[in-house]
Design a protein around this motif. Structure first.
Motif, mmCIF file in Angstrom:
data_model
loop_
_atom_site.group_PDB
_atom_site.id
_atom_site.type_symbol
_atom_site.label_atom_id
_atom_site.label_comp_id
_atom_site.label_asym_id
_atom_site.label_seq_id
_atom_site.Cartn_x
_atom_site.Cartn_y
_atom_site.Cartn_z
ATOM 1 N N ASN A 35 37.819 39.153 44.151
ATOM 2 C CA ASN A 35 38.984 38.906 43.296
ATOM 3 C C ASN A 35 38.746 39.313 41.850
ATOM 4 O OD1 ASN A 35 40.250 37.895 45.518
ATOM 5 N ND2 ASN A 35 40.113 35.743 44.919
ATOM 6 N N ILE A 36 37.545 39.020 41.339
ATOM 7 C CA ILE A 36 37.208 39.350 39.950
ATOM 8 C C ILE A 36 35.874 40.083 39.942
ATOM 9 C CG2 ILE A 36 36.713 38.449 37.650
ATOM 10 C CD1 ILE A 36 38.452 36.034 38.321
ATOM 11 N N ASN A 82 47.175 47.962 43.851
ATOM 12 C CA ASN A 82 45.952 47.967 43.074
ATOM 13 C C ASN A 82 45.930 46.754 42.156
ATOM 14 O OD1 ASN A 82 43.484 48.911 42.210
ATOM 15 N ND2 ASN A 82 44.258 50.828 41.348
ATOM 16 N N GLY A 83 44.770 46.481 41.581
ATOM 17 C CA GLY A 83 44.623 45.310 40.743
ATOM 18 C C GLY A 83 44.706 45.622 39.261
ATOM 19 N N PHE A 89 41.046 41.571 39.623
ATOM 20 C CA PHE A 89 40.827 41.839 38.199
ATOM 21 C C PHE A 89 39.539 42.638 38.077
ATOM 22 C CE2 PHE A 89 43.430 38.048 38.205
ATOM 23 C CZ PHE A 89 44.203 38.109 37.046
ATOM 24 N N PHE A 90 39.591 43.798 37.437
ATOM 25 C CA PHE A 90 38.419 44.642 37.246
ATOM 26 C C PHE A 90 38.200 44.813 35.743
ATOM 27 C CE2 PHE A 90 36.476 49.075 38.411
ATOM 28 C CZ PHE A 90 35.231 48.630 37.977
ATOM 29 N N ARG A 105 44.326 29.648 35.066
ATOM 30 C CA ARG A 105 45.330 29.443 36.117
ATOM 31 C C ARG A 105 45.817 30.776 36.704
ATOM 32 N NH1 ARG A 105 49.554 25.688 32.996
ATOM 33 N NH2 ARG A 105 49.034 27.208 31.370
ATOM 34 N N CYS A 106 44.883 31.691 36.936
ATOM 35 C CA CYS A 106 45.205 32.992 37.532
ATOM 36 C C CYS A 106 44.833 32.992 39.017
ATOM 37 C CB CYS A 106 44.465 34.111 36.809
ATOM 38 S SG CYS A 106 44.958 34.328 35.089
ATOM 39 N N THR A 107 45.574 33.737 39.828
ATOM 40 C CA THR A 107 45.335 33.783 41.272
ATOM 41 C C THR A 107 45.393 35.217 41.780
ATOM 42 O OG1 THR A 107 47.695 33.436 41.743
ATOM 43 C CG2 THR A 107 46.288 31.472 41.642
#
Length: 466
Positions: free
Chosen positions: A454-455, A373-374, A426-427, A438-440
Motif C-alpha cells: 500500500n505504501i 495506478n497509485g 502511495f509511492f 486516515r488514508c486507505t
C-alpha cells in the motif's frame, strides 16, 4: 389618415429605438457589416463594432442569435462586453495563412492567436453562445489515439482560441468554447479575473488542446465549469516568454467537472517564477489519464496549495499523452534537454540545461481516488519535494484497460521518462516530510501480478502515518 399616423408612429418608435440602442451602448455586429452566413469572413465587421463601442466609451457588442459568423483574428478592447446571444456562434476561419500573430510573443513555435486582447481594463465575454475554434481543420490525419500534428519548424499556424494579456478586471461567464486547435482560454498577467459557468468541449484527440491556462496571473476565480480537453483542463503556470508579469498567485477553483487525456488539474510544467496560494475545492475529475498533477520542471517554486473534497477517476491511455493514471502526482525534476521546436524558450537565456524549484506545503484533504495506478510523489533530490500532507485520501486501485501497469511517468524530465516496477497505493520516491492521516488503499477484485504494498518508500525521509 389614421393609417398614416400609425405608420409614422411606428417609424418614430423604430428610429428612436435605434438611437436608444446606440445611447445605451449596444452594438450589433450585423449593423457593421457581418453577414452570419458561415462562409464570409466577418472579422472586419466584428472589429468595427468593437472599435466603435470602445471609441464611444464602452458598451456591449452583440453577436446575434441563430447565425454562424466565420471569422479570422480580431482584438477586444477596454470597457467592452462581448455578448454571445443564445444559439450564436463565432467560427474560426480554417485558412492557416491569416493567423500571423504569435500567442507567445517572439516564440512563434507554439501557435498563433484568434481572439485576443492586451493591456485592457474591464473586459467581459458573456452569453450562452459559442466560440468554435474549428480545431480539426488545423490537424493532420486522424490516428487511433490522437490527430497527427502537421510538420512545423519555427512557426505553428494553429490558433489559440482566446488569449488575454495584462487585463485588469475580467469576466468570462456562461459561454461555450468548442474545438480549439490549441489552448482554449489563456490568461497572461491578468489581475482580478472571474471565469464562471463556462463549458469547454474540445476534441479529446487534439494534442495541446488545453482548457484554461492561468499564466503569471493573480486573484483569479474559476467556478462551475464543465471541461473536456485532450490536454490539461485547468493549468497554472509561469511561461518564460512572459516573465515581466511576475508570479501566479491567489487562485481559487471550485465546483468544476473535468475530463482530460493528459492531466485534468495541472500546476506546471512551465514555471520559471512562483506559484503560491492556490485552492481547488469541490471538483470532479473523471475518465482522465492523470487527475491532480504538480509537475514542476523549471526553477520556479510551488507552495501553499490545497486540494479538498474531490472525486478523481483515472485510467491508462497511450504514451502520446503524459501521465500513467496517477490520481495524485507531486513532482519536481529538471526539464529534459531536447530539439523541440520551442527548445530555445525552455531554459533561461543562454542556458543549455535547466533546474527545478522546490514544491512544498501541499495539502490533500477528503479526496476519493479510483484508478489503475497509485499516488506518486518524487523529486530529483530528497529536499526538493517536502511537507506534503494527505488527510482522508482514499485510493481504490482497479485494473480496467489492457495497457501495461507498474509504471509511473516523469516526463518531461532530464533522463529516463518512465519509472517501472510495481504499483503501490502511495509511492514516495526521493522526497521528505510527508504525513498521512486516515488514508486507505483498496485493491480491486482482480489484483495484477505487479501490484505491491500500500505504501512504498525509496530515498524518502520523515514519513509519518496516523
Amino acid at each position: 389618415m389614421k393609417t398614416k399616423n400609425i405608420l409614422l408612429a411606428l417609424l418614430s418608435i423604430f428610429f428612436l429605438g435605434a438611437c436608444h440602442s446606440q445611447q445605451t451602448g449596444i452594438y450589433n455586429i450585423m449593423d457593421y457589416g457581418a453577414t452570419g452566413d458561415g462562409k464570409t469572413d466577418d472579422a472586419l465587421a466584428i472589429q468595427k463594432a468593437i472599435n466603435a463601442c470602445s471609441e464611444a466609451g464602452g458598451g456591449t457588442v452583440i453577436v446575434p442569435s441563430g447565425r454562424t459568423f466565420l471569422c479570422g483574428p480580431f482584438k477586444l478592447a477596454s470597457h467592452i462586453e462581448l455578448h454571445l446571444a443564445p444559439n450564436s456562434r463565432l467560427l474560426a476561419n480554417p485558412d492557416e495563412s491569416i493567423y500571423t500573430e504569435s500567442a507567445f510573443g517572439a516564440n512563434r513555435g507554439e501557435g498563433m492567436m484568434w481572439i485576443s486582447g492586451k493591456d485592457l481594463k474591464n473586459v467581459s465575454i458573456t452569453g450562452t453562445g459559442t466560440l468554435d475554434g474549428n480545431g480539426v481543420a488545423f490537424m493532420g490525419k486522424e490516428l487511433e489515439d490522437s490527430y497527427e500534428l502537421k510538420p512545423v519548424t519555427d512557426f505553428d499556424p494553429r490558433p489559440h482560441l482566446l488569449t488575454l494579456t495584462n487585463v485588469q478586471k475580467l469576466v468570462i461567464r456562461d459561454i461555450s468554447v468548442r474545438n480549439s486547435a490549441y489552448w482554449s482560454v489563456h490568461l497572461i498577467g491578468c489581475r482580478n479575473a472571474m471565469i464562471d459557468g463556462i463549458t469547454i468541449l474540445n476534441d479529446l484527440k487534439i494534442r495541446n488542446g488545453d482548457g484554461i491556462d492561468i499564466d503569471h496571473s493573480k486573484d483569479v476565480r474559476i467556478s462551475n465549469c464543465f471541461i473536456e480537453s485532450g490536454d490539461d483542463c485547468i493549468c497554472l503556470k509561469n511561461r518564460r516568454e512572459f516573465e515581466q508579469y511576475g508570479s501566479c498567485e491567489d487562485v481559487v477553483v471550485t465546483n468544476c467537472t473535468m475530463t482530460s487525456r493528459s492531466c485534468a488539474v495541472k500546476i506546471g510544467s512551465e514555471n520559471m517564477d512562483k506559484i503560491n496560494n492556490v485552492l481547488f475545492n469541490n471538483c470532479i475529475i473523471k475518465d482522465s489519464n492523470r487527475g491532480i498533477g504538480i509537475q514542476n520542471r523549471d526553477e520556479g517554486t510551488v507552495t501553499n496549495v490545497i486540494f479538498s473534497n474531490m472525486i478523481v477517476d483515472c485510467r491508462f491511455f497511450s504514451d502520446v499523452w503524459w501521465g500513467k493514471a496517477e490520481p495524485i502526482y507531486v513532482t519536481s525534476y529538471p526539464r529534459a534537454v531536447g530539439n523541440h521546436k520551442d527548445a530555445g524558450w525552455r531554459f533561461p537565456k543562454g542556458a543549455v540545461k535547466g533546474a527545478c524549484g522546490e514544491v512544498s506545503r501541499i495539502y490533500f484533504q477528503n479526496i476519493k481516488c479510483t484508478s489503475e495506478n497509485g499516488i506518486f510523489v518524487g523529486g530529483d533530490t530528497i529536499d526538493k519535494v517536502n511537507r506534503i500532507y494527505f488527510d482522508q485520501v482514499e485510493v481504490n486501485l482497479h485494473k480496467r484497460t489492457t495497457f501495461e501497469g507498474g509504471i509511473y511517468d516523469k516526463r518531461p524530465c532530464d533522463g529516463e521518462g518512465f519509472l517501472k516496477g510495481k504499483t503501490y497505493g502511495f509511492f514516495f520516491h526521493t522526497a521528505s516530510d510527508i504525513q498521512l492521516e486516515r488514508c486507505t488503499v483498496n485493491w480491486g477484485d482482480t489484483r495484477p501480478d505487479y501490484a505491491a504494498e500500500n505504501i512504498h518508500l525509496e530515498n524518502t525521509a520523515g514519513v509519518i502515518q496516523k
